[in-house]
Design a protein around this motif. Structure first.
Motif, short mmCIF file in Angstrom:
data_model
loop_
_atom_site.label_atom_id
_atom_site.label_comp_id
_atom_site.label_asym_id
_atom_site.label_seq_id
_atom_site.Cartn_x
_atom_site.Cartn_y
_atom_site.Cartn_z
N ILE A 35 0.61 -1.33 -0.64
CA ILE A 35 0.21 0.00 0.24
C ILE A 35 0.89 1.27 -0.30
CG2 ILE A 35 -2.09 -1.03 1.42
CD1 ILE A 35 -1.07 0.09 3.93
N TYR A 38 0.13 4.32 -2.85
CA TYR A 38 -0.97 4.73 -2.37
C TYR A 38 -1.63 5.56 -1.49
CZ TYR A 38 -5.89 5.11 -2.20
OH TYR A 38 -7.88 4.95 -2.58
N HIS A 42 -4.45 8.50 -0.43
CA HIS A 42 -5.76 7.70 -0.41
C HIS A 42 -6.81 9.19 0.77
CE1 HIS A 42 -7.48 6.51 3.72
NE2 HIS A 42 -7.98 5.81 2.67
N PRO A 43 -7.63 8.81 0.06
CA PRO A 43 -9.11 9.62 0.58
C PRO A 43 -9.16 10.23 1.38
CG PRO A 43 -9.88 8.96 -1.59
CD PRO A 43 -8.58 7.74 -0.49
N LEU A 49 -4.90 5.67 6.63
CA LEU A 49 -4.32 4.28 5.97
C LEU A 49 -2.92 3.44 7.02
CD1 LEU A 49 -4.44 2.72 3.42
CD2 LEU A 49 -2.82 4.19 1.67
N ARG A 51 -2.47 2.92 9.76
CA ARG A 51 -3.54 1.50 10.75
C ARG A 51 -3.69 0.33 9.75
NH1 ARG A 51 -9.46 4.56 12.58
NH2 ARG A 51 -9.32 2.28 13.41
N CYS A 57 -6.41 -5.80 7.40
CA CYS A 57 -7.08 -4.60 6.78
C CYS A 57 -8.80 -4.78 6.70
CB CYS A 57 -6.03 -3.27 6.23
SG CYS A 57 -6.77 -3.81 3.78
N LEU A 60 -11.05 -3.14 9.26
CA LEU A 60 -11.04 -1.88 8.87
C LEU A 60 -11.63 -0.74 7.81
CD1 LEU A 60 -7.68 -0.33 10.40
CD2 LEU A 60 -9.15 0.21 11.55
N PHE A 61 -11.29 -2.17 6.77
CA PHE A 61 -11.64 -1.48 5.35
C PHE A 61 -12.40 -1.52 5.08
CE2 PHE A 61 -12.60 -2.50 0.91
CZ PHE A 61 -11.57 -0.89 0.43
N MET A 64 -15.31 0.91 6.88
CA MET A 64 -15.04 1.70 6.27
C MET A 64 -15.82 2.54 5.19
SD MET A 64 -13.99 5.46 7.63
CE MET A 64 -13.32 4.51 9.70
N HIS A 65 -15.62 1.25 4.44
CA HIS A 65 -16.22 2.14 2.62
C HIS A 65 -16.10 0.79 2.36
CE1 HIS A 65 -11.79 1.49 2.90
NE2 HIS A 65 -11.16 2.95 2.71
N TRP A 67 -17.87 -0.53 0.26
CA TRP A 67 -18.05 -0.39 -1.47
C TRP A 67 -16.90 0.48 -2.68
CZ3 TRP A 67 -19.20 3.33 2.29
CH2 TRP A 67 -18.78 3.86 2.22
N VAL A 68 -15.95 0.31 -1.71
CA VAL A 68 -14.67 -0.17 -2.54
C VAL A 68 -14.02 -1.32 -2.87
CG1 VAL A 68 -12.32 1.53 -2.38
CG2 VAL A 68 -13.87 2.85 -1.20
N MET A 73 -8.71 -1.51 -6.93
CA MET A 73 -7.79 0.15 -7.02
C MET A 73 -6.03 -0.34 -6.45
SD MET A 73 -9.77 2.40 -4.68
CE MET A 73 -9.03 3.27 -5.34
N LEU A 74 -6.08 -1.51 -6.46
CA LEU A 74 -4.31 -1.90 -5.78
C LEU A 74 -4.33 -3.39 -6.57
CD1 LEU A 74 -4.42 -1.25 -1.68
CD2 LEU A 74 -4.08 0.14 -3.80
#
Ligand code: HEM
Length: 82
Positions: A35, A38, A42-43, A49, A51, A57, A60-61, A64-65, A67-68, A73-74
């Motif tokens: 990562i 990135y 990271h928005p 990030l 963390r 992750c 946490l991921f 938080m989101h 839908w991502v 992305m990665l």
């Protein structure tokens, strides 16, 4: 050809936590990503990030989101599997 997917041990994941010049790796659903590149994009910011560095992750991921699409992305930052 010879399979070139790296098998990452829990120790290696923990070691690559972004400190002391090492890359920041993070695992998600059994796959490990670098990562590091990135961080500036990271928005949610570098602190958040960070963390994820050196550990799994998913909690946490997804907390938080969910839908991502992390895999998309990665994808280019894929390191190997746990
Ligand atoms: C926002 C990607 C990890 C916390 C975002 C957004 C993306 C993204 C694309 C924008 C989402 C949107 O606006 O709909 C990623 C990727 C990660 C990652 C690829 C790979 C590991 C994390 C982690 C945390 C985190 C580990 C820590 C809890 C946040 C927060 C936001 C955010 C708080 C909201 C920012 C805002 O809208 O103000 N992330 N993220 N992210 N991310 Fe991440």
């Amino acid at each position: 050809g010879v399979p070139s997917v790296l098998r990452v041990t829990p120790k290696q994941l923990k070691h690559n936590n972004g400190t002391e010049g090492r890359p920041a790796w993070s695992s998600f659903q059994g796959k490990v990503y670098n990562i590091t590149p990135y961080f500036p994009f990271h928005p949610g910011g570098e602190l958040e990030l960070g963390r994820a560095a050196g550990k799994d992750c998913e909690k946490l991921f997804m907390g938080m989101h969910p839908w991502v699409n992390l895999e998309k992305m990665l994808g280019k930052c894929f390191v190997g599997t746990m």
